[in-house]
Design a protein around this motif. Structure first.
Motif, mmCIF file in Angstrom:
data_model
loop_
_atom_site.group_PDB
_atom_site.id
_atom_site.type_symbol
_atom_site.label_atom_id
_atom_site.label_comp_id
_atom_site.label_asym_id
_atom_site.label_seq_id
_atom_site.Cartn_x
_atom_site.Cartn_y
_atom_site.Cartn_z
ATOM 1 N N ILE A 56 -8.105 4.865 2.774
ATOM 2 C CA ILE A 56 -7.830 5.994 2.077
ATOM 3 C C ILE A 56 -8.582 6.572 1.182
ATOM 4 N N ASP A 57 -9.567 5.728 0.385
ATOM 5 C CA ASP A 57 -10.658 6.473 -0.456
ATOM 6 C C ASP A 57 -11.759 7.075 0.388
ATOM 7 N N GLY A 81 -11.358 -5.889 0.253
ATOM 8 C CA GLY A 81 -10.654 -5.390 1.222
ATOM 9 C C GLY A 81 -11.096 -5.186 2.588
ATOM 10 N N LYS A 118 -10.277 10.114 1.913
ATOM 11 C CA LYS A 118 -10.135 11.339 0.694
ATOM 12 C C LYS A 118 -11.333 11.844 0.241
ATOM 13 N N GLN A 153 1.961 2.136 -3.516
ATOM 14 C CA GLN A 153 0.880 2.715 -4.195
ATOM 15 C C GLN A 153 0.556 3.886 -3.761
ATOM 16 N N PHE A 154 0.425 4.214 -2.485
ATOM 17 C CA PHE A 154 -0.083 5.571 -2.222
ATOM 18 C C PHE A 154 0.892 6.112 -1.305
ATOM 19 N N LYS A 166 -3.744 -4.749 1.858
ATOM 20 C CA LYS A 166 -3.646 -3.679 0.887
ATOM 21 C C LYS A 166 -4.916 -2.924 0.301
ATOM 22 N N ASN A 167 -5.806 -3.616 0.141
ATOM 23 C CA ASN A 167 -6.879 -3.149 -0.444
ATOM 24 C C ASN A 167 -7.709 -2.663 0.617
ATOM 25 N N ALA A 192 0.809 -1.227 -0.022
ATOM 26 C CA ALA A 192 -0.103 0.049 0.067
ATOM 27 C C ALA A 192 0.874 1.280 -0.065
ATOM 28 N N GLN A 193 1.919 1.365 0.783
ATOM 29 C CA GLN A 193 2.916 2.226 0.776
ATOM 30 C C GLN A 193 3.465 2.685 -0.568
ATOM 31 N N LYS A 234 -6.494 0.799 0.991
ATOM 32 C CA LYS A 234 -6.981 1.581 0.017
ATOM 33 C C LYS A 234 -8.363 1.934 0.316
ATOM 34 N N GLN A 235 -9.235 1.212 0.990
ATOM 35 C CA GLN A 235 -10.626 1.493 1.169
ATOM 36 C C GLN A 235 -10.695 2.677 2.259
#
Length: 311
Positions: free
Chosen positions: A295-296, A264, A299, A27-28, A288-289, A24-25, A292-293
Motif C-alpha cells: 500500500i505504501d 513485512g 500510494k 487498518q486500511f 499485514k505488514n 490489514a483491512q 502495508k508495504q
C-alpha cells in the motif's frame, strides 16, 4: 486502490494470509484487498473470524507454485496459480500492487514474464528497509537478487533507492552512501572505485561518498548501495542479532526493526508494478505488514517516479 494478495503463498497459507488480510483491512479501510486463492478455504476462514466476506474481493484459483518447484517451469505450467493470476491482474491494471509470501523465484519470474522491467532499468533489485534509529529507516539495496553487479547497475540502485526513500520513507533529498571498506575514494575493489566515480558525476543523486560497515545503522546514509552478495550477508548478519536477543528473552526496540514480522516484505524495484515479496514463514502479523508495504509503495507512486527519474 486495490491490492492483490496471494492467499496461497507461504508455509502457513491460507490461514495466516487471510488472518493478516483481515487485520490489514481494519487498518486500511480505504483499500480494497483482492485475495487470490482457494475461494472455499478463504471464505471459511473469513466466516470463522466473523469478518465481512463482502469487504474483500476473492479470485478463485486451484493451482499453487510450491516453494521447491522450478520457478520458470512452474510459472509456465501453472497459468491458474495464485502467483500467475496475481501478475495477470497487475498487468491488466485491475490491482495496483501484488504481494506474496510464496515462492520468491516464482514471484521474480512472474514479474519478468508479465509486467517486465521499466524501460531503461538494467537490472531490477530487491531492497530492504533497515532501522537506523527508533523512528527512522534507511533502504539497503541490493539484498540478494544480483550478487554480481557492474558499476552502472549500482548507480541505478542509488537512483531506485533514492526514489523509495523519498516517496515511501518520506525522506527529502536522501543521502546516498556506497558501502565500502573505507571512506577514501581510492579504497575498495575495482567495482566500488569505479562506481564511486560514476556516482560523483551523477547529478540527480545526493551522493555523500563511501560509508563503512560501522556507518550503516547510524543514519549517516538514507540509501545504502551495494551488490546483492554483500547486501544479503549484511542484512542477515544484522537479523541474527535480533534472533540472538530474542532467544535470550531480551526485548530491544531498535532490533525489533529487524524482525521480519515488523518489516513485512521486500519491494522489487525497477519493474512496471508494485511487487512485494514476503518471508515464507510469515504469520498473520508479517502478512499485514507485507500488505502495508504494498500500500505504501502504491500510494507513493513509486513506479511512476522511477520512470520520471529515468527520463
Amino acid at each position: 486502490m486495490r491490492i492483490g494478495v496471494d492467499a496461497m503463498g507461504g508455509d502457513f497459507a491460507p490461514e495466516a494470509v487471510v488472518l493478516g488480510a483481515i487485520e490489514a483491512q481494519k487498518q486500511f479501510s480505504d483499500v480494497r484487498l483482492v485475495l487470490i486463492g482457494d475461494k472455499v478455504r478463504i471464505e471459511e476462514i473469513l466466516n470463522r473470524e466473523g469478518a465481512d466476506v463482502a469487504s474483500f474481493d476473492i479470485v478463485h484459483t486451484d493451482q499453487v507454485i510450491e516453494m521447491g518447484e522450478h520457478p520458470v517451469k512452474a510459472f509456465s505450467s501453472k497459468p491458474q496459480s495464485s502467483i500467475a493470476i496475481g501478475f495477470k491482474l497487475l498487468m491488466d491494471g485491475k490491482i495496483q500492487g501484488f504481494a506474496s509470501a510464496g515462492s520468491t523465484g516464482g514471484m521474480m519470474v512472474g514479474a519478468m514474464y508479465t509486467i517486465k522491467q521499466i524501460d531503461g532499468v538494467i537490472r531490477p533489485t530487491i531492497a530492504s528497509p533497515i532501522p537506523v534509529s527508533l523512528d527512522k529507516k534507511a533502504i539497503l539495496l541490493d539484498v540478494g537478487l544480483n550478487p554480481d553487479c557492474k558499476p552502472e547497475v549500482l548507480v541505478q540502485y542509488a537512483m531506485l533507492g533514492s526514489v523509495y526513500a523519498k516517496y515511501v520513507l518520506g525522506i527529502d533529498n536522501p543521502h546516498v552512501g556506497l558501502l565500502n571498506i573505507g571512506e577514501e575514494e581510492e579504497k575498495g575493489s575495482i567495482l566500488t572505485q569505479t562506481t564511486h566515480q560514476l556516482l560523483k558525476e551523477t547529478k540527480n543523486i545526493n551522493f555523500i561518498g563511501n560509508i563503512e560497515g560501522n556507518d550503516v545503522f547510524t543514519g549517516k546514509a538514507d540509501v545504502i548501495v551495494t551488490d546483492g552478495f554483500t547486501g544479503n550477508v549484511l542484512l542477515k548478519a544484522a537479523e541474527s542479532f535480533y534472533e540472538l536477543l530474542h532467544k535470550q528473552g531480551i526485548k530491544n526496540d531498535f532490533f525489533e526493526g529487524f524482525n521480519f514480522e515488523n518489516v513485512g516484505g521486500t519491494p522489487v524495484l525497477g519493474v512496471n508494478g508494485v511487487v512485494i515479496i514476503g518471508h515464507g514463514i510469515s504469520n498473520a502479523k508479517a502478512i499485514k505488514n507485507m500488505i502495508k508495504q504494498a500500500i505504501d509503495c502504491a500510494k507513493g507512486g513509486i513506479v511512476e517516479h522511477i520512470r520520471e527519474n529515468l527520463e
